[in-house]
Design a protein around this motif. Structure first.
Motif, PDB file in Angstrom:
ATOM      1  N   LEU A 260       8.221-133.155  32.860  1.00 51.79           N
ATOM      2  CA  LEU A 260       8.186-133.802  31.489  1.00 51.79           C
ATOM      3  C   LEU A 260       7.420-134.893  31.428  1.00 51.79           C
ATOM      4  O   LEU A 260       6.370-135.059  30.790  1.00 51.79           O
ATOM      5  CB  LEU A 260       9.357-133.903  30.693  1.00 51.79           C
ATOM      6  CG  LEU A 260       9.442-134.365  29.272  1.00 51.79           C
ATOM      7  CD1 LEU A 260       8.471-133.217  28.594  1.00 51.79           C
ATOM      8  CD2 LEU A 260      10.853-134.494  28.892  1.00 51.79           C
ATOM      9  N   GLN A 261       7.690-135.857  32.408  1.00 55.37           N
ATOM     10  CA  GLN A 261       6.885-137.237  32.178  1.00 55.37           C
ATOM     11  C   GLN A 261       5.406-136.906  32.759  1.00 55.37           C
ATOM     12  O   GLN A 261       4.818-137.704  32.402  1.00 55.37           O
ATOM     13  CB  GLN A 261       7.837-137.986  33.287  1.00 55.37           C
ATOM     14  CG  GLN A 261       7.099-139.563  33.193  1.00 55.37           C
ATOM     15  CD  GLN A 261       7.350-140.260  31.971  1.00 55.37           C
ATOM     16  OE1 GLN A 261       8.515-140.225  31.113  1.00 55.37           O
ATOM     17  NE2 GLN A 261       6.336-140.647  31.364  1.00 55.37           N
ATOM     18  N   ARG A 262       5.334-136.133  33.640  1.00 57.14           N
ATOM     19  CA  ARG A 262       3.998-135.706  34.199  1.00 57.14           C
ATOM     20  C   ARG A 262       3.201-135.190  32.995  1.00 57.14           C
ATOM     21  O   ARG A 262       1.896-135.679  32.737  1.00 57.14           O
ATOM     22  CB  ARG A 262       4.010-134.743  35.264  1.00 57.14           C
ATOM     23  CG  ARG A 262       4.675-135.348  36.751  1.00 57.14           C
ATOM     24  CD  ARG A 262       3.668-136.260  37.687  1.00 57.14           C
ATOM     25  NE  ARG A 262       2.667-135.230  37.879  1.00 57.14           N
ATOM     26  CZ  ARG A 262       2.732-134.311  38.941  1.00 57.14           C
ATOM     27  NH1 ARG A 262       4.070-134.012  39.492  1.00 57.14           N
ATOM     28  NH2 ARG A 262       1.654-133.464  39.254  1.00 57.14           N
ATOM     29  N   VAL A 267      -0.782-135.794  28.336  1.00 51.64           N
ATOM     30  CA  VAL A 267      -1.306-135.658  27.163  1.00 51.64           C
ATOM     31  C   VAL A 267      -1.643-136.796  26.326  1.00 51.64           C
ATOM     32  O   VAL A 267      -2.499-136.995  25.540  1.00 51.64           O
ATOM     33  CB  VAL A 267      -0.401-134.918  26.077  1.00 51.64           C
ATOM     34  CG1 VAL A 267      -0.133-133.612  26.891  1.00 51.64           C
ATOM     35  CG2 VAL A 267       1.020-135.602  25.895  1.00 51.64           C
ATOM     36  N   ARG A 268      -1.109-138.089  27.141  1.00 52.50           N
ATOM     37  CA  ARG A 268      -1.553-139.189  26.498  1.00 52.50           C
ATOM     38  C   ARG A 268      -3.199-139.745  26.741  1.00 52.50           C
ATOM     39  O   ARG A 268      -3.670-140.301  26.133  1.00 52.50           O
ATOM     40  CB  ARG A 268      -0.453-140.272  27.089  1.00 52.50           C
ATOM     41  CG  ARG A 268      -0.320-141.666  26.266  1.00 52.50           C
ATOM     42  CD  ARG A 268       0.730-142.691  27.001  1.00 52.50           C
ATOM     43  NE  ARG A 268       1.821-142.507  26.376  1.00 52.50           N
ATOM     44  CZ  ARG A 268       2.966-142.434  26.965  1.00 52.50           C
ATOM     45  NH1 ARG A 268       2.958-142.694  28.317  1.00 52.50           N
ATOM     46  NH2 ARG A 268       4.053-142.478  26.330  1.00 52.50           N
ATOM     47  N   GLU A 269      -3.299-139.154  27.699  1.00 49.91           N
ATOM     48  CA  GLU A 269      -4.883-139.417  28.257  1.00 49.91           C
ATOM     49  C   GLU A 269      -6.023-138.436  27.831  1.00 49.91           C
ATOM     50  O   GLU A 269      -7.030-138.595  27.422  1.00 49.91           O
ATOM     51  CB  GLU A 269      -5.028-139.639  29.832  1.00 49.91           C
ATOM     52  CG  GLU A 269      -3.940-140.843  30.358  1.00 49.91           C
ATOM     53  CD  GLU A 269      -4.612-142.094  29.751  1.00 49.91           C
ATOM     54  OE1 GLU A 269      -5.795-142.226  29.812  1.00 49.91           O
ATOM     55  OE2 GLU A 269      -3.744-143.251  29.570  1.00 49.91           O
ATOM     56  N   PRO A 276      -6.115-138.204  22.051  1.00 54.90           N
ATOM     57  CA  PRO A 276      -5.346-137.774  22.943  1.00 54.90           C
ATOM     58  C   PRO A 276      -4.500-136.427  22.413  1.00 54.90           C
ATOM     59  O   PRO A 276      -4.101-136.588  21.281  1.00 54.90           O
ATOM     60  CB  PRO A 276      -4.352-138.624  23.314  1.00 54.90           C
ATOM     61  CG  PRO A 276      -5.125-140.053  23.040  1.00 54.90           C
ATOM     62  CD  PRO A 276      -5.943-139.834  21.652  1.00 54.90           C
ATOM     63  N   ILE A 277      -4.547-135.384  23.248  1.00 52.17           N
ATOM     64  CA  ILE A 277      -3.967-134.153  22.503  1.00 52.17           C
ATOM     65  C   ILE A 277      -2.397-134.286  22.595  1.00 52.17           C
ATOM     66  O   ILE A 277      -1.683-133.707  21.599  1.00 52.17           O
ATOM     67  CB  ILE A 277      -4.070-132.984  23.586  1.00 52.17           C
ATOM     68  CG1 ILE A 277      -3.554-133.426  25.105  1.00 52.17           C
ATOM     69  CG2 ILE A 277      -5.467-132.723  23.722  1.00 52.17           C
ATOM     70  CD1 ILE A 277      -3.473-132.168  26.138  1.00 52.17           C
ATOM     71  N   GLY A 278      -1.909-135.327  23.061  1.00 51.52           N
ATOM     72  CA  GLY A 278      -0.618-136.103  22.859  1.00 51.52           C
ATOM     73  C   GLY A 278      -0.170-136.543  21.289  1.00 51.52           C
ATOM     74  O   GLY A 278       0.851-136.652  20.963  1.00 51.52           O
ATOM     75  N   SER A 279      -1.428-136.447  20.509  1.00 49.08           N
ATOM     76  CA  SER A 279      -1.120-136.753  19.023  1.00 49.08           C
ATOM     77  C   SER A 279      -0.988-135.827  18.090  1.00 49.08           C
ATOM     78  O   SER A 279      -0.886-136.129  16.968  1.00 49.08           O
ATOM     79  CB  SER A 279      -2.258-137.611  18.789  1.00 49.08           C
ATOM     80  OG  SER A 279      -3.616-137.113  18.931  1.00 49.08           O
ATOM     81  N   TYR A 280      -1.275-134.514  18.953  1.00 51.07           N
ATOM     82  CA  TYR A 280      -1.051-133.440  18.313  1.00 51.07           C
ATOM     83  C   TYR A 280       0.315-132.698  18.070  1.00 51.07           C
ATOM     84  O   TYR A 280       0.971-132.822  19.245  1.00 51.07           O
ATOM     85  CB  TYR A 280      -1.978-132.228  18.617  1.00 51.07           C
ATOM     86  CG  TYR A 280      -3.252-132.494  18.811  1.00 51.07           C
ATOM     87  CD1 TYR A 280      -3.933-133.216  18.323  1.00 51.07           C
ATOM     88  CD2 TYR A 280      -4.070-131.967  19.809  1.00 51.07           C
ATOM     89  CE1 TYR A 280      -5.241-133.805  18.236  1.00 51.07           C
ATOM     90  CE2 TYR A 280      -5.358-132.477  20.096  1.00 51.07           C
ATOM     91  CZ  TYR A 280      -5.975-133.286  19.330  1.00 51.07           C
ATOM     92  OH  TYR A 280      -7.379-133.456  19.707  1.00 51.07           O
ATOM     93  N   ILE A 337       3.072-127.080  31.714  1.00 53.67           N
ATOM     94  CA  ILE A 337       1.922-126.009  31.941  1.00 53.67           C
ATOM     95  C   ILE A 337       0.799-125.879  30.809  1.00 53.67           C
ATOM     96  O   ILE A 337      -0.168-125.799  31.001  1.00 53.67           O
ATOM     97  CB  ILE A 337       2.574-124.681  32.642  1.00 53.67           C
ATOM     98  CG1 ILE A 337       3.281-125.129  34.144  1.00 53.67           C
ATOM     99  CG2 ILE A 337       1.503-123.670  32.675  1.00 53.67           C
ATOM    100  CD1 ILE A 337       3.989-123.834  34.597  1.00 53.67           C
ATOM    101  N   GLN A 338       1.592-125.540  29.741  1.00 56.68           N
ATOM    102  CA  GLN A 338       0.848-125.292  28.464  1.00 56.68           C
ATOM    103  C   GLN A 338      -0.156-126.315  28.088  1.00 56.68           C
ATOM    104  O   GLN A 338      -1.312-126.440  27.684  1.00 56.68           O
ATOM    105  CB  GLN A 338       1.764-124.868  27.330  1.00 56.68           C
ATOM    106  CG  GLN A 338       1.024-124.391  25.895  1.00 56.68           C
ATOM    107  CD  GLN A 338       0.449-122.838  26.440  1.00 56.68           C
ATOM    108  OE1 GLN A 338       1.080-122.291  27.479  1.00 56.68           O
ATOM    109  NE2 GLN A 338      -0.366-122.233  25.495  1.00 56.68           N
ATOM    110  N   SER A 339       0.676-127.699  28.356  1.00 53.95           N
ATOM    111  CA  SER A 339       0.069-128.981  27.943  1.00 53.95           C
ATOM    112  C   SER A 339      -1.279-129.186  28.915  1.00 53.95           C
ATOM    113  O   SER A 339      -2.287-129.517  28.498  1.00 53.95           O
ATOM    114  CB  SER A 339       1.003-130.201  28.157  1.00 53.95           C
ATOM    115  OG  SER A 339       2.019-129.885  27.103  1.00 53.95           O
ATOM    116  N   PHE A 340      -1.134-128.719  29.928  1.00 54.61           N
ATOM    117  CA  PHE A 340      -2.268-129.102  30.937  1.00 54.61           C
ATOM    118  C   PHE A 340      -3.134-128.112  31.036  1.00 54.61           C
ATOM    119  O   PHE A 340      -4.196-128.388  31.430  1.00 54.61           O
ATOM    120  CB  PHE A 340      -1.440-128.982  32.491  1.00 54.61           C
ATOM    121  CG  PHE A 340      -1.207-130.317  33.228  1.00 54.61           C
ATOM    122  CD1 PHE A 340      -0.056-131.015  32.620  1.00 54.61           C
ATOM    123  CD2 PHE A 340      -2.030-131.117  34.201  1.00 54.61           C
ATOM    124  CE1 PHE A 340       0.215-132.216  33.212  1.00 54.61           C
ATOM    125  CE2 PHE A 340      -1.895-132.221  34.630  1.00 54.61           C
ATOM    126  CZ  PHE A 340      -0.538-132.761  34.168  1.00 54.61           C
ATOM    127  N   GLY A 341      -2.809-127.019  30.440  1.00 52.78           N
ATOM    128  CA  GLY A 341      -3.852-125.799  30.606  1.00 52.78           C
ATOM    129  C   GLY A 341      -4.156-125.251  31.532  1.00 52.78           C
ATOM    130  O   GLY A 341      -3.536-125.137  32.639  1.00 52.78           O
TER     131      GLY A 341
END
Lengths: 386, 258
Positions: A260-262, A267-269, A276-280, A337-341
């Motif tokens: 999760l931390q990874r 997504v922050r970057e 950042p996709i972490g804002s979605y 995994i979904q976040s990393f694509g």
């Protein structure tokens, strides 16, 4: 131990575990998984930092802290991405020895594990007796002052690096007893005894610690290596398998939190559209949900530790902790995994390499379906389904 | 041999830092950790005491909100006791006030054969506090110490310079500031962490130490403006034409690294 005391112990153990991670960090762990190498230096660091004494009573040379201490250590090292499975096995084998071993066995098997001189693997699973341990064929026949042990075990983790293997065998054959629970015994087998053989299994969990077939061919085991009472091994196993569930829960929660931390860092970057996709929210919510589920599993886990350390039956909580922990870790890994694509599947990103181990924890050491059966029968009092 | 180490507790550098817009100072309201720069001083102190065959390492620190997490880490490494100066009145203190406060804390501990500080902290970077402490206490000071040996009441120091190092000799008691990386700081053991909980840790105020005025009132400086650091420029790309090493050498020479 109060919740505050548990929390403080978790923080202290985590702090001390930093010296272990300094020796073998996640990148080094993955490199050794790929290229070979043991965790011996990490084990030495655990000994030097006083961490191997956790879970062993002070009268036996340890620093106490019940099962909570080893669970906190397993969680901390897993969260750092370096879960030491042989440590997990040693830790729960020691619990059984502490509760069922003779004074002589405590002296022989506990103190050397505190100093790092002895590691203990565990062997129960057989090809035709996976979840149903009662059907195991491995047999230890009494012959004077020793047992003669024959059988085949599989999925024996890190056995090549263990000094002893805690082997579960039948001492009364299934056909000779009406009660299937009668006839099991727990034996401490020196790995270097004649007749003990190991064959590597083709299993890749991206861990430096491997899985083995264990061949037991007329292995002579001194009777003084019987832990607990002959034929009443279930009683001994109770104090090995419940702690195992707790330690495995810590493994799952720690590794899930690591994943999760990874994901959060990524997504922050990652900003293909400028932000950042972490804002979605579509990206945030699965990660946020995973965090909540991991936190809930952790509460259940430490409640189960508390019960075990108080001498209460931890079965319900230990099983539910394992269920929740493994499901939460899998949800976390899936969200990451979904976040990393697509890059999740690039080995260099070390995301897909986390997946097999996390996925395994829904199956091992006991599959979650059997845990649901346990909850159905023992807690909900529903009819036995199998 | 007794050694006092000045340790700073700082916001975790791994977490995003933030400035207080009203004062242009770093926000320090969360958990603080031991400044890595000071972990080298603590380790060096522990090694010197061990080499001397006796004595102890003590700590002095100034931090808001009674924060002791970083001190506990240093105590877990092996220091024997600590004084924390924590006082709302200290908010806004400049480097000189900090030095006055820490010097007074050193005196409260009864002084020492050697006082160690870091060359500079990882959050403030003034790089002046240790030498100011030495001046206040009337002690000789040696900066940029990278190796220290004690011979009776004399200290031999290898002092890092741009070209190499100077060999410096100083009488004790004295103060040194040590550079990062001079020793490998030990990781606290579980036993050390547990033992640190019961080690003496005294928390005092500036008034307890008799230091006044402090904070904004005592500061000889104000931070009038803060601006964004210039974004890091893209690095220079050198195509390998078989003679690349000469460009690399000349690049490193320009940086005075070789």
């Amino acid at each position: 131990m109060t919740i505050n005391a548990q929390q403080e112990l978790r923080i202290d153990v985590r702090e001390a575990s930093k010296g272990v991670v300094h020796v073998v960090d996640r990148a080094e762990y993955v490199r050794r998984a790929r290229e070979g190498g043991t965790l011996d230096d990490a084990w030495k660091a655990m000994a030097d930092l006083g961490l191997l004494g956790l879970g062993v009573g002070e009268q036996d040379g340890g620093s106490g802290e019940g099962i909570t201490g080893p669970v906190a250590l397993m969680e901390a090292l897993s969260e750092a991405g370096v879960p030491p499975v042989l440590y997990l096995l040693t830790a729960f084998a020691r619990t059984a020895i502490q509760r069922h071993g003779t004074d002589e066995q405590r002296r022989r098997f506990l103190a050397p594990t505190v100093t790092g001189q002895m590691k203990i693997a565990f062997a129960i699973t057989e090809a035709d007796a996976g979840t149903n341990s009662f059907a195991m064929q491995t047999f230890a026949g009494r012959d004077g002052d020793h047992y003669v042990l024959n059988g085949e075990k599989l999925y024996i983790s890190a056995a090549d690096n263990a000094d002893y293997i805690m082997v579960v065998a039948r001492t009364t054959r299934r056909r000779d007893t009406e009660d299937r629970r009668v006839g099991l015994s727990v034996l401490m087998v020196d790995r270097h005894t004649a007749g003990v053989g190991l064959t590597p299994m083709k299993i890749d969990l991206h861990s430096p610690e491997r899985q083995f077939f264990l061949h037991l061919d007329d292995v002579h085991v001194p009777v003084e290596n019987l832990v607990g009472v002959q034929d009443d091994g279930m009683r001994t196993l109770f104090d090995a398998l419940n702690p195992e569930r707790l330690l495995v829960s810590a493994w799952a929660i720690g590794l899930g939190q690591h994943a999760l931390q990874r994901g959060v860092d990524y997504v922050r970057e990652r900003s293909p559209f400028g932000t950042p996709i972490g804002s979605y929210q579509a990206v945030q919510h699965p990660l946020a949900r995973a965090n909540a589920h991991l936190a809930a599993a952790r509460v259940m886990l430490y409640a189960a530790c508390e019960a075990f350390d108080n001498g209460e039956d931890p079965g319900a909580n230990a099983n539910m902790a394992k269920l929740l922990a493994s499901e939460a870790a899998n949800a976390a890994a899936d969200a990451v995994i979904q976040s990393f694509g697509g890059s999740a599947f690039d080995a260099d990103s070390d995301i897909v390499t986390l997946w097999p181990m996390i996925r395994l924890l829904r199956i091992a050491p006991i599959n979650n379906e059997m845990i649901l059966n346990y909850i159905s029968e023992r807690i909900l009092r529903l009819p036995k389904s199998y | 041999m007794n050694v006092i180490v000045c340790v700073k507790q700082i916001p975790d550098p791994a977490l995003p830092g933030a400035l207080d817009s009203s004062s242009n100072t770093l926000k320090r309201d969360g958990k603080l950790i031991l400044d890595e720069s000071d972990s080298y001083g603590v380790e060096m102190a522990l090694q010197l005491v061990t080499a001397a065959g006796g004595g102890e390492v003590s700590l002095v620190s100034m931090a808001p909100n009674g924060e002791v997490s970083g001190l506990r880490t240093a105590l877990a490494m092996g220091a024997a006791k600590a004084i924390l100066v924590s006082d709302p009145a200290l908010k806004g203190s400049d480097a000189l006030t900090t030095a006055k406060v820490l010097a007074a804390a050193v005196q409260r501990l009864g002084g020492a054969d050697l006082i160690i500080g870091a060359t500079e902290s990882s959050d403030g970077y003034t790089g002046t506090v240790p030498e100011q402490i030495a001046e206040i206490l009337g002690l000789p000071s040696v900066t940029f110490a990278k190796k220290v040996t004690i011979d009776g009441s004399t200290m031999h120091i290898e002092r890092q310079t741009e070209q190499g190092y100077d060999e410096v000799t100083s009488p004790l008691p004295a103060l040194i500031s040590v550079t990062a990386g001079v020793v490998e700081p030990r990781y606290p053991s579980f036993k050390g962490i547990m033992a640190a909980k019961s080690k003496p840790l005294e928390t005092v105020t500036a008034a307890d130490l008799g230091i006044t005025p402090v904070g904004w009132d005592g500061a000889g400086q104000t931070i009038v403006n803060v601006s964004q650091a210039e974004a890091r420029k893209a690095g220079e790309v050198i195509e390998d034409d078989g003679e690349t090493f000469t460009k690399v050498v000349s690049y490193l020479e320009n940086l005075k690294l070789i």
